[in-house]
Design a protein around this motif. Sequence first.
Motif: not given
Length: 119
Positions: A24, A27-28, A31-32, A87
């Motif tokens: 996860e 995959s992100r 964005d970070h 999370r």
Amino acid sequence: MSTRIFRVTVRGVFADLTPEQRAELLSRAADHDVLRAAFTPEGHLSYDLAARSAFTFRFQDSGEAEEDILEATERAEEAAKTWLGERGYGYKNLRSSAEDLSQAPLGKRQRRAAARQYT
């Protein structure tokens, strides 16, 4: 009394991530990305999990007095812990640093502009 702007950085290391959590985060990752890093009131997370398991949250806060930086740092740490906890991401070695921008040294351009004001 003027408002002071604080920049708080909270660093740590992801710990005991499950394969699903790792996937996860990977995959992100765009964005970070550290190249998108910014100091924001809600906090901005950056990491490069492919390279290492470290992360950085960047927060911007404010206060009226110099001592308010301590409360801003505590709020930032709690916000980072909350984000990670919601999370289910494990972490370790959490540490913070904060800077009061009113106390930051002036850059070359800022010094020149300040000097022009007084001439």
